[in-house]
Structure formats: structure tokens, C-alpha cells
Design an enzyme around this catalytic site. Structure first.
Site, PDB file in Angstrom:
ATOM      1  N   HIS A  51       0.792  -1.225   0.000  1.00 40.22           N
ATOM      2  CA  HIS A  51       0.000   0.000   0.000  1.00 40.22           C
ATOM      3  C   HIS A  51       0.817   1.264   0.000  1.00 40.22           C
ATOM      4  O   HIS A  51       0.248   2.359   0.040  1.00 40.22           O
ATOM      5  CB  HIS A  51      -0.901   0.052   1.234  1.00 40.22           C
ATOM      6  CG  HIS A  51      -2.131  -0.783   1.113  1.00 40.22           C
ATOM      7  ND1 HIS A  51      -3.281  -0.326   0.533  1.00 40.22           N
ATOM      8  CD2 HIS A  51      -2.380  -2.049   1.476  1.00 40.22           C
ATOM      9  CE1 HIS A  51      -4.200  -1.270   0.555  1.00 40.22           C
ATOM     10  NE2 HIS A  51      -3.677  -2.343   1.127  1.00 40.22           N
ATOM     11  N   LYS A 103      -9.296  13.921   3.816  1.00 39.48           N
ATOM     12  CA  LYS A 103      -8.404  12.773   3.871  1.00 39.48           C
ATOM     13  C   LYS A 103      -7.491  12.971   5.069  1.00 39.48           C
ATOM     14  O   LYS A 103      -7.470  14.052   5.651  1.00 39.48           O
ATOM     15  CB  LYS A 103      -7.590  12.649   2.581  1.00 39.48           C
ATOM     16  CG  LYS A 103      -6.981  13.973   2.110  1.00 39.48           C
ATOM     17  CD  LYS A 103      -6.241  13.847   0.793  1.00 39.48           C
ATOM     18  CE  LYS A 103      -7.142  13.771  -0.427  1.00 39.48           C
ATOM     19  NZ  LYS A 103      -7.004  12.559  -1.187  1.00 39.48           N
ATOM     20  N   ARG A 104      -6.730  11.966   5.448  1.00 43.02           N
ATOM     21  CA  ARG A 104      -5.792  12.157   6.541  1.00 43.02           C
ATOM     22  C   ARG A 104      -4.869  13.340   6.230  1.00 43.02           C
ATOM     23  O   ARG A 104      -4.538  13.580   5.062  1.00 43.02           O
ATOM     24  CB  ARG A 104      -4.966  10.879   6.756  1.00 43.02           C
ATOM     25  CG  ARG A 104      -5.735   9.771   7.447  1.00 43.02           C
ATOM     26  CD  ARG A 104      -6.286  10.186   8.783  1.00 43.02           C
ATOM     27  NE  ARG A 104      -5.230  10.283   9.765  1.00 43.02           N
ATOM     28  CZ  ARG A 104      -5.016   9.394  10.719  1.00 43.02           C
ATOM     29  NH1 ARG A 104      -5.792   8.320  10.830  1.00 43.02           N
ATOM     30  NH2 ARG A 104      -4.033   9.562  11.574  1.00 43.02           N
ATOM     31  N   LYS A 129       0.079  14.630   1.060  1.00 44.06           N
ATOM     32  CA  LYS A 129      -1.234  14.924   0.489  1.00 44.06           C
ATOM     33  C   LYS A 129      -1.406  16.429   0.229  1.00 44.06           C
ATOM     34  O   LYS A 129      -2.328  16.855  -0.441  1.00 44.06           O
ATOM     35  CB  LYS A 129      -2.332  14.398   1.404  1.00 44.06           C
ATOM     36  CG  LYS A 129      -2.378  12.858   1.471  1.00 44.06           C
ATOM     37  CD  LYS A 129      -3.464  12.376   2.426  1.00 44.06           C
ATOM     38  CE  LYS A 129      -3.518  10.867   2.594  1.00 44.06           C
ATOM     39  NZ  LYS A 129      -4.328  10.160   1.575  1.00 44.06           N
ATOM     40  N   THR A 179      -8.701   6.414  -2.751  1.00 43.91           N
ATOM     41  CA  THR A 179     -10.043   5.915  -3.065  1.00 43.91           C
ATOM     42  C   THR A 179     -11.042   7.053  -2.902  1.00 43.91           C
ATOM     43  O   THR A 179     -12.111   7.031  -3.504  1.00 43.91           O
ATOM     44  CB  THR A 179     -10.463   4.745  -2.152  1.00 43.91           C
ATOM     45  OG1 THR A 179     -10.198   5.108  -0.790  1.00 43.91           O
ATOM     46  CG2 THR A 179      -9.696   3.480  -2.512  1.00 43.91           C
ATOM     47  N   LYS A 209     -14.598   8.160  -5.056  1.00 37.85           N
ATOM     48  CA  LYS A 209     -15.918   8.470  -4.490  1.00 37.85           C
ATOM     49  C   LYS A 209     -16.430   9.800  -5.047  1.00 37.85           C
ATOM     50  O   LYS A 209     -17.614   9.932  -5.385  1.00 37.85           O
ATOM     51  CB  LYS A 209     -15.827   8.563  -2.965  1.00 37.85           C
ATOM     52  CG  LYS A 209     -15.381   7.288  -2.276  1.00 37.85           C
ATOM     53  CD  LYS A 209     -15.052   7.553  -0.794  1.00 37.85           C
ATOM     54  CE  LYS A 209     -14.227   6.443  -0.192  1.00 37.85           C
ATOM     55  NZ  LYS A 209     -13.624   6.844   1.108  1.00 37.85           N
TER      56      LYS A 209
HETATM   57  C1  LIG Z   1     -12.326   6.985   1.435  1.00 29.21           C
HETATM   58  C2  LIG Z   1     -11.891   7.415   2.762  1.00 29.21           C
HETATM   59  C3  LIG Z   1     -10.543   7.671   3.022  1.00 29.21           C
HETATM   60  C4  LIG Z   1      -9.482   7.588   1.942  1.00 29.21           C
HETATM   61  O1  LIG Z   1      -9.387   8.849   1.329  1.00 29.21           O
HETATM   62  P1  LIG Z   1      -8.142   9.233   0.385  1.00 29.21           P
HETATM   63  O2  LIG Z   1      -8.556  10.546  -0.188  1.00 29.21           O
HETATM   64  O3  LIG Z   1      -8.048   8.164  -0.652  1.00 29.21           O
HETATM   65  O4  LIG Z   1      -6.949   9.320   1.256  1.00 29.21           O
HETATM   66  C5  LIG Z   1     -10.173   8.077   4.282  1.00 29.21           C
HETATM   67  N1  LIG Z   1     -11.076   8.217   5.267  1.00 29.21           N
HETATM   68  C6  LIG Z   1     -12.388   7.999   5.064  1.00 29.21           C
HETATM   69  C7  LIG Z   1     -13.340   8.192   6.181  1.00 29.21           C
HETATM   70  C8  LIG Z   1     -12.843   7.584   3.815  1.00 29.21           C
HETATM   71  O5  LIG Z   1     -14.152   7.344   3.626  1.00 29.21           O
END
Ligand SMILES: *Cc1c(COP(=O)(O)O)cnc(C)c1O
Length: 792
Positions: A343, A521-522, A527, A629, A633
């Protein structure tokens, strides 16, 4: 449904309707749904047993599930029935759904991927079991105090977790420490500590209840409740020692999956759930098979990152020490069962343990790892070693013990081959394969966005719920003005919903007609939330200088948690909040720009924010985001992406077309090249008056007048090192944002682009991803319709 809810209220909870709280109603509804789930679950489990078909075992340290009521009701096709029943009982379905706490047994993308995979495995009818840890406290809850993150413990288990079934009869001893003796040609491990792993099962029911699998989470229990003899002697601490170890192991989720933690407890957690899972799947196998050598025909074990990589030596240990296979044969057999998903390329995230620590906790496994190294070196001279420079390298271990290693996007897999595992790839050129991540459209469109999913179902029927490629039919509607108006209306309804929520929870009013620009995101340097907030300041400067220049009004929305020990990430949070406070109270720009950062980003918040987004921020330094991911979305829900050529962005852009994606920034290759130029960051800043001005304002304390030095360290870092190249990509990011502004002004065209995004996301369903794993790695099939096949 109404009768069932009332029955559970009365006999399950001991309440009457007149005196029931929202919690009671939620429990009653959940139990009623759970009954229906069980009716799908048990036949699937029986079928899987009876057919003896191969199963997938998905081992993951994290499952970021979120709420379950609505997910379960939706997959069982019972949403309307539940709503109607509750209405008759004078209750509101939405209120009840919102009462449920998130099951947050994960940090971010990796854990959420595991949850999406469980949904797809069940929907596709692939016999599978998810294995993980039943943490007492999930991911911490985030709050902001004067703009700074504070962490509070999460307490999801304080309320009854209704979905799970405790299995007190399923218990395995997990041992640690001690020493190993060798006699009679055999190894004898005499451990010094033992805890008991006990199972809690949650049914995972696929779409329309066609198939059900199990998520089995392990909790730790002491071997004996307490040591009465020690207690009577007055040694109260010794009396509770076993209990303390057990409680500690499942107490918390480590709030960071992007750094290797040198903690002994982390290693114990990893071994705890992996050993329990291996013991469990072997017991299941041996109850119906006599010959252990056929295990690879019955079990595909997938390691979600290196956290369960100890599965390799653990399986070998059982095969050699208990089943008396030869070491070589055991290693080869274990390898045929195991697959490993990588990952990350971030060097700080590749797990490695000091050998002395590892040997103290798992002495027998250390011996076996030496054998694995020796076996591998015998076959491949000069190969990289697992035990190297006094460390146990979990990446190498996972690679060498897996028959397939996969990356999670095309670019990432390519970089895995070229960088982290380059030497191993040359030795095993067939081993690395790609499986681009995906998301389940059942949660991330059907349930979270009823406005849009209702429209799609009306147009196409509901086949897309299990076959996301069908969305491509929407491409022909880009010229259909009436349809596009409805598409836009759905987005607007979601934006109004979000605007109301922001007003209620944060007291900030935002305009639903402004562009909603979202980065959730985190919080991590790679990022580049920092670049986003710097661009926000630059935009604000321009808006103030020329307020009548015809700006596209924007709402910049941030969400995300920083690992508690990650200092720089916490400074970035502080800066965003400081900037937000100043901008949001500026009279000149009040109709043009707002910055909103609601605390405690989690799955439930994502489900509200994503359907309301116009612009999706996917701006990581190229080469650093393995897949992402969140990007999928957003695009699925009709947001356009502004992004770099990183992770799955590359494939998203190919699917939606370059004209429907705002691309900027250096490529992964250019990033590597740029880093070799001395003083690259300072040069980039000096070439950009706009960035210079923003950094100057921050250094002067424009956003923190009471504490002017607050961000000197952060800004200094940009000048001196800037490892993630915020400075180099800044201008191109700013200019691309202005292109997005222009594009947004043409509402019809924007809607067409957004619609193409939704219509092009078929490939990014986790159903497609799981089919890829099933075909290329696991060699398993679907059991859907197996009954009918047999009857034919
Ligand atoms: C999808 C999701 C992530 C992953 O987000 P990235 O933008 O791909 O880092 C992290 N936290 C939550 C709650 C999510 O639903």
C-alpha cells in the site's frame, strides 16, 4: 417489520413504545434487520461448508466500516419498509439512523478499502472471511480547541454493538516470549505469556441478500480471570498481570498507518490477530480435509499490507512443528496460500522491527525467518534478505512468502517494481501484479446520495448497483437538457443539505451556489493540504485587491485527522483554522470565499460531504499516493477532480477524458529529478511573487497576530527542504484553479463534465477489483446460483 420492531422493543430491550428513546428504537430496528440478515447468512455459511469451495481469508489490521443500519437495510432492500414501519410508530427513520456511532476500526484508505472489499465479496457471492481486531477504542475523535487538534478516546463499544455475535466457543491461545529448545530433531517453543483470542462475528450481507460472509474480529481475554493464589498472597499486581496484557492488546487502534511504529505492543497486536486467524482457518480446513498438503486448494489468504505478514512464518511454524512437514515443503506450501498487497512506497511506512525485539516476542518465528532467508538465498544467490542490518524487514518477508504481490494502481505497481521491490522483482518477474483499488457503489452512491442514485435508477433501472459499467449509458445524456437539469438539481439538493449542516454545527453560512471545493483525507505532508491553504490565501489576496473582477465564489472545505504524534501535520491543521478565522470574518470577501473545516472527519462525514462536492482535491506529490479511493468516491458523485498524475488519478483521468479533469503539477519522474537540484524550493519561491507574498504574510503573523512566530518553522521548512514540492507545484496549481473558476461559470458545460465523470466510473467499482483478485491471485469463483447449477 412494524411488528418485529415492536417485538424487539418489548422482549429484546424490555421497553414499551411510550417510554422508548431514540437509542431503544435504533436497537429494535437493528435487531429486526439483523434477524433478516441471519436468514441470508446461515444458508450461505452452510453452502460454503457443504460445497467445500475455496475461501478467501482477508487479513487486515483495519476495517473502517462506518454506520451499518442503513447499509444493511439497503442491501436487504428494506429501506422503504423500515421507513414506513417507523412512520406508523411515530418515529423518524433518519433520526434513528443518525444515532448510530461509526465503527471506526481504521485510520483511512487502507481500512476503508477492506470494508469495501467485504461488501463486494458478499455481493459477488465469493465465500470469504474478514479477519481483524475488535479494538475497544476505534480511531480517536478529533476536536479543535483554538484551532488546534485535540484527541479524545472513541467509545463505540460503550453502547451495545448490535450487529455482532460473540462466539465464546471459538477460542485460541496466543503465546509470546520465552525460549525455544531443540531436541529429537524438533523445535519446542516454551512461551512466557499467553492470552486467549475469542471471536466476535458480524454478518456481511451482499446486495439483495444473495450471499453472506463473516467479518470475524478477535478480542483478547486473559487465560485465567486472575491469579487467586497471588491475590491471596497480597500480590495484587501479579494477580492481574494476564488480565492487563489481554486488555492492552485490544485496547486501541494505532492512530497512524503511515509510520512504522517500533512498539512491542504493535507487534503483539499483529501477531495476536494473525495467529488467531491462521489457527481458525486451519481448524476449519482440518474439520473437512485429511491432507494438510491440499490447503492451497481451500484457502487463499490475503495480507492487507505488511501488518499481518507474520502469517507466513506462523503458517510455516504450524506446518513444521505441529504437522511435521519439512521446512522447505512448508515454506512452499505456505507461499501457495498467501498473497500480499503493498500500500505504500513511503520508506517510513515500511514496517521493520529490531531483531532483538522481534526475537524477544516471537523467538520461534525469528528462527523460521532465518530458514526462510536461507531457503530463498539458496535458490536465488544475492537476493535481498528479510533479516538485514539487525532488522526484520516485514516488506521483504511478505514479498518472499507470497505467490503474488500486488500494487493498488497502475502507477503504484509500476513504481513498486522500479523502487521498493526492484531487486526482488528481477528475481521473481511474474510475482508483482496490479489490482487498481475500487469502492463499493452501494455505500458510495446508492446509500449516500439518494438524490442522484434515484435519478440514475429511474433512467437506467437498478442494474448499475451490481454492474457499475452500466453508468456509461449516461454519456449519451450529456446533450439532454432536461436530464442535465435534474442532474444539477440533485447536486444542488446535496449542497443545500451540506450548507444547512455547516450552519447548524459550525455557525458559518455558506452559499449553495458557490463552488464547493473539498479536500478530505488524513492530514499528511505528501497529500499537501498545505498547498491548498496557501492557494486559498493567494486567492483571497487577489479577491481583496479586485473584489469586482467577476470571481467564482468558493467554499473551501477541509476535513481530516492528523496522527497525534505528527507535529507538522498538526501545524498544518492549526494554520488552516487560523486562515479560516481571518477569511471568514472579512467583510470584503464575505460573498466570495469561505473556509470550512468541520472536526472529526470519518465515514459518516464523508457520506455527507462527497455528494455535495463540485471540485475534488487530489493534489498529492506525484509518486506518493499509492492509489487513493477518495478520488473515486468524488468522481462517482459528479465532482470534477483537480489533481496530479498520482495513484489512481492517472486512471481516473484516462476514463473520464483529459478534458474533464483539471491536471497540474510535476510527474513522478520530474519529482525525482527536481529533488536532485540543490536549492530547488528557494528557487521556486523566488520565481513566484504570488507565493512569496503568501509566505510573507504567514511569517509576519497575519493569521496569528497574538503569536507571530507560530509558523516560522513551517515556512522555513518550505524554503530549506520542501521534500513534497509544494513550492514547485504552487503556480501551476494556482493557475489550474483559475481554469476551474472559468469552467464553473459555464454551468451547462460544467454539468456535462460532471455527468461524464459519473458515467465513466464503472471501472472503479470494488466489484471489478475483487473480480481481479479472484481471477489473478485467489483462483476462487462465485457461489451465486451454485444451487441452480447443481439442479440442472
Ligand atoms: C475513502 C476514505 C478515506 C481515503 O481517502 P483518500 O482521499 O483516498 O486518502 C479516508 N477516510 C475515510 C473516512 C474515507 O471514507
Amino acid at each position: 417489520m412494524k411488528d418485529e420492531i415492536l417485538r424487539h422493543l418489548r422482549y429484546g430491550l424490555g421497553k414499551d413504545a411510550a417510554h422508548s428513546s431514540v437509542y431503544d428504537w435504533r436497537m429494535a430496528l437493528s435487531r429486526a434487520l439483523r434477524d433478516r440478515m441471519v436468514d441470508h447468512w446461515i444458508p450461505s455459511t452452510q453452502e460454503a461448508y457443504a460445497s467445500g469451495s475455496k475461501r478467501v481469508y482477508y487479513l487486515s489490521m483495519e476495517f473502517l466500516i462506518g454506520r451499518l443500519v442503513e447499509d444493511m437495510a439497503s442491501n436487504l432492500g428494506l429501506v422503504d419498509e423500515a421507513k414506513a414501519a417507523l412512520k406508523e410508530l411515530g418515529q423518524d427513520y433518519e433520526t434513528i439512523v443518525k444515532d448510530e456511532p461509526d465503527a471506526a476500526l481504521g485510520n483511512g484508505g487502507l481500512g476503508r478499502l477492506a470494508a469495501c472489499f467485504m461488501d463486494s465479496l458478499a455481493t459477488l457471492g465469493i465465500p470469504a472471511m474478514g479477519y481483524g481486531i475488535r479494538y475497544e477504542h476505534g480511531l480517536f475523535e478529533q476536536d479543535f480547541v483554538e484551532g488546534q487538534q485535540v484527541e479524545r478516546p472513541e467509545t463505540w463499544l460503550q453502547q451495545d454493538h448490535i450487529w455482532e455475535f460473540e462466539r465464546p466457543e471459538v477460542q485460541y491461545p496466543i503465546t509470546f516470549g520465552g525460549h525455544v529448545e531443540h531436541h529429537d530433531g524438533k523445535a519446542h517453543w516454551h512461551p512466557s505469556e499467553t492470552v486467549i483470542a475469542t471471536a466476535f462475528d458480524t454478518p456481511v450481507i451482499g446486495w439483495e441478500g444473495r450471499w453472506g460472509n463473516t467479518l470475524r474480529l478477535w478480542a483478547a481475554m486473559p487465560t485465567k480471570v486472575f491469579d487467586l493464589a497471588s491475590f491471596n498472597r497480597g500480590d495484587y499486581l501479579a494477580a492481574g498481570r494476564s488480565e492487563a496484557l489481554a486488555r492492552t492488546i485490544c485496547r486501541v487502534l494505532y492512530p497512524d498507518d503511515t509510520t512504522e511504529t517500533g512498539k512491542e505492543l504493535r507487534l503483539k497486536q499483529e501477531y495476536f490477530f494473525t495467529s488467531a486467524s491462521i489457527q481458525d482457518l486451519l481448524r476449519r480446513f482440518l474439520s473437512t480435509h485429511a491432507d494438510i498438503r491440499t490447503l492451497p486448494d481451500a484457502a487463499a489468504i490475503q495480507l492487507n499490507d505488511t501488518h499481518p505478514a507474520i502469517a507466513g512464518p506462523e503458517l510455516v511454524r504450524v506446518l513444521v512443528d505441529k504437522h511435521e512437514l519439512g521446512m522447505d515443503e512448508a515454506i512452499a506450501l505456505a507461499r501457495r496460500c498467501l498473497g500480499y498487497t503493498n500500500h505504500t512506497l513511503l520508506p517510513e511506512a515500511l514496517e521493520r522491527w529490531p531483531e532483538w525485539l522481534f526475537g524477544r516476542v516471537l523467538p520461534r518465528h525469528l528462527e523460521i525467518i532465518r530458514e526462510i532467508d536461507a531457503d530463498h538465498l539458496r535458490r536465488h544467490e544475492g537476493a535481498p534478505k528479510i533479516l538485514d542490518h539487525g532488522n526484520v524487514n516485514m516488506g521483504e518477508l511478505a514479498f518472499i512468502m507470497a505467490h503474488k504481490v500486488n500494487g493498488v494502481s497502475a502507477l503504484h505497481t509500476d513504481l513498486v517494481k522500479k523502487t521498493v521491490f526492484n531487486d526482488l522483482h528481477k528475481i521473481h518477474p511474474q510475482r508483482i501484479v496490479n489490482q487498481t483499488n475500487g469502492i463499493t457503489q452501494r455505500r458510495w452512491l446508492k446509500t449516500c446520495n439518494p438524490a442522484l442514485s434515484g435519478l440514475i435508477t429511474r433512467e437506467l433501472g437498478n442494474g448499475w448497483v451490481t454492474d457499475l459499467d452500466l453508468l456509461s449509458q449516461l454519456k449519451s445524456r450529456t446533450g439532454d437538457v432536461a436530464f442535465k437539469e435534474e442532474f444539477v438539481a440533485a447536486k444542488r439538493a446535496n449542497k443545500v443539505r451540506l450548507a444547512n449542516w455547516v450552519t447548524e454545527t459550525m455557525g458559518i453560512s455558506i452559499d449553495p451556489d458557490a463552488m464547493f471545493d473539498v479536500q478530505i483525507k488524513r492530514i499528511h505532508e505528501y497529500k499537501r493540504q498545505l498547498m491548498n491553504i496557501l492557494e486559498t490565501v493567494a486567492l483571497w489576496n487577489e479577491m481583496r485587491a479586485h473584489p469586482d473582477a467577476g470571481w467564482t465564489p468558493r467554499v473551501k472545505i477541509f476535513g481530516g485527522k492528523a496522527a497525534p504524534g505528527y507535529h507538522v501535520a498538526k501545524e498544518i491543521i492549526h494554520l488552516i483554522n487560523d486562515v479560516a478565522a481571518v477569511i471568514n470574518s472579512d467583510e470584503i470577501t464575505k460573498d466570495l470565499l469561505k473556509v470550512v473545516y468541520p472536526p472529526n472527519y470519518n465515514v459518516t462525514m464523508a457520506e455527507v460531504l462527497i455528494p455535495a462536492a463540485d471540485l475534488s482535491e487530489q493534489i498529492s506529490t506525484a509518486g506518493k499516493e499509492a492509489s487513493g479511493t477518495g478520488n473515486m468516491k468524488f468522481a462517482l458523485n459528479g465532482a470534477l477532480t483537480i489533481g496530479t498524475l498520482d495513484g489512481a488519478n492517472v486512471e481516473i483521468r484516462e476514463h473520464v477524458g483529459p478534458e474533464n479533469f483539471f491536471l497540474f503539477g510535476l510527474t513522478a519522474e520530474e519529482v525525482m529529478e527536481r529533488r536532485t537540484q540543490p536549492g530547488f524550493a528557494r528557487a521556486a519561491i523566488e520565481a513566484s511573487p504570488r507565493l512569496q507574498r503568501v509566505l510573507g504574510q504567514i511569517v509576519e503573523g497575519r493569521f496569528c497576530p497574538q503569536d507571530q512566530g507560530r509558523y516560522h518553522g513551517l515556512v522555513g521548512m518550505l524554503y530549506d527542504s520542501d521534500y513534497f514540492l509544494v513550492t514547485c507545484d504552487f503556480d501551476s496549481y494556482y493557475d489550474t484553479q483559475r481554469r476551474a473558476d472559468e469552467a464553473y461559470k459555464n454551468a451547462r458545460n460544467w454539468a456535462a463534465m460532471a455527468l461524464v465523470n459519473t458515467a465513466s466510473m464503472g471501472f472503479f467499482s470494488s466489484d471489478r477489483t475483487i473480480k481481479g483478485y479472484a481471477h489473478d491471485i485467489w483462483h476462487v469463483g462465485s457461489r451465486l446460483g451454485a444451487g441452480e447449477e447443481a439442479a440442472e
